[in-house]
Design a protein around this motif. Structure first.
Motif, short mmCIF file in Angstrom:
data_model
loop_
_atom_site.label_atom_id
_atom_site.label_comp_id
_atom_site.label_asym_id
_atom_site.label_seq_id
_atom_site.Cartn_x
_atom_site.Cartn_y
_atom_site.Cartn_z
N PRO A 36 0.24 11.69 1.18
CA PRO A 36 -0.13 10.78 2.28
C PRO A 36 0.38 11.28 3.62
O PRO A 36 1.51 11.75 3.74
N GLU A 81 -1.64 6.78 6.24
CA GLU A 81 -1.65 6.56 4.77
C GLU A 81 -0.26 6.20 4.27
O GLU A 81 -0.09 5.76 3.13
N LYS A 82 0.74 6.41 5.14
CA LYS A 82 2.11 6.06 4.70
C LYS A 82 2.30 4.56 4.92
O LYS A 82 2.70 4.11 5.99
N ASP A 83 1.94 3.79 3.87
CA ASP A 83 2.00 2.33 4.07
C ASP A 83 3.25 1.72 3.43
O ASP A 83 3.35 0.52 3.31
N PHE A 120 -2.54 7.50 -6.52
CA PHE A 120 -1.63 7.80 -5.40
C PHE A 120 -0.42 8.56 -5.91
O PHE A 120 0.19 8.19 -6.93
#
Lengths: 10, 212
Positions: free
Chosen positions: A2, A6-8, B175
């Motif tokens: 990420p 995208e780094k949530d 992910f």
């Protein structure tokens, strides 16, 4: 992998 | 967002609040490593710079601000407000032994050679070892107040829950954040010894953790 917005996670 | 991630964030918030309230109410930071708290403030500062570049969600923004404010407030309590009770003699871990390798590794291993990514990677690696001064201080003094052990329990639990979150996200959405996962495993392993002592000494025993 990420990048940017995208780094949530904290 | 899944239950493991939410439970992890709540556990992390509970840990930070436990510590802040303990110092604030007892008006003392005896037994607390100021160095670890400075390192955590540095972790949040270097990780949450994206507050100014991307908006992910209200939850994400609010939690980041809460973590930043509480961590700096805790450092303020230790080094300013109640500095008389700060045990600098036992808080003697050489943090440069953490900062130098973590900084070097962040430049070597990252997803992109940009300031924000390198700072994020630095914060991930630093968080894995930031508790070292606190654990070192406990071994040096040979004991820890029960409130401090509850703080450490929730702090260690948070990243363990994040590991479960990453397993869940890998299987449900493919992910995989390699840097965060590897660092998170290392970080959680550092707590294993403490978890054992916490369960055997604090939960079952005297409520105070005194090391052998």
């Amino acid at each position: 992998c990420p990048l940017g917005a995208e780094k949530d996670e904290l | 967002m899944n239950i493991f991630r939410l439970a992890g964030d709540v556990s992390h918030l509970v840990a930070i609040i436990i510590l802040f309230l303990k110092i604030w109410k007892s008006k003392s930071c005896a037994g607390i490593s100021g160095k670890s708290q400075v390192l955590f403030a540095l972790v949040f500062t270097s990780r949450y710079l994206d507050l100014f570049t991307v908006f992910i969600s209200a939850y994400n923004t609010i939690m980041k601000l809460v973590f930043l404010v509480l961590s700096y407030a805790t450092v303020y309590l230790i080094y300013m407000r109640f500095r008389g009770s700060y045990d600098s003699e036992n808080d003697s871990f050489r943090v440069e032994f953490l900062l130098v390798p973590v900084t070097g590794l962040a430049f070597l291993e990252n997803y992109a050679f940009t300031p924000l990514e390198i700072l994020w990677t630095f914060s991930i690696f630093l968080e894995a070892v930031a508790i070292m001064p606190q654990l070192f201080m406990i071994t040096k003094t040979g004991e820890a107040e029960s409130i401090t052990t509850h703080y450490l329990f929730f702090l260690g639990l948070y990243r363990a829950l994040y590991l479960a979150n990453w397993v869940w996200r890998y299987h449900t959405e493919g992910f995989f954040d390699q840097i965060a996962v590897v660092s998170g495993v290392v970080q959680t392993i550092f707590y294993c010894d403490f978890f054992y002592l916490y369960v055997t000494r604090v939960l079952r025993g005297s409520g105070k953790m005194s090391l052998p």
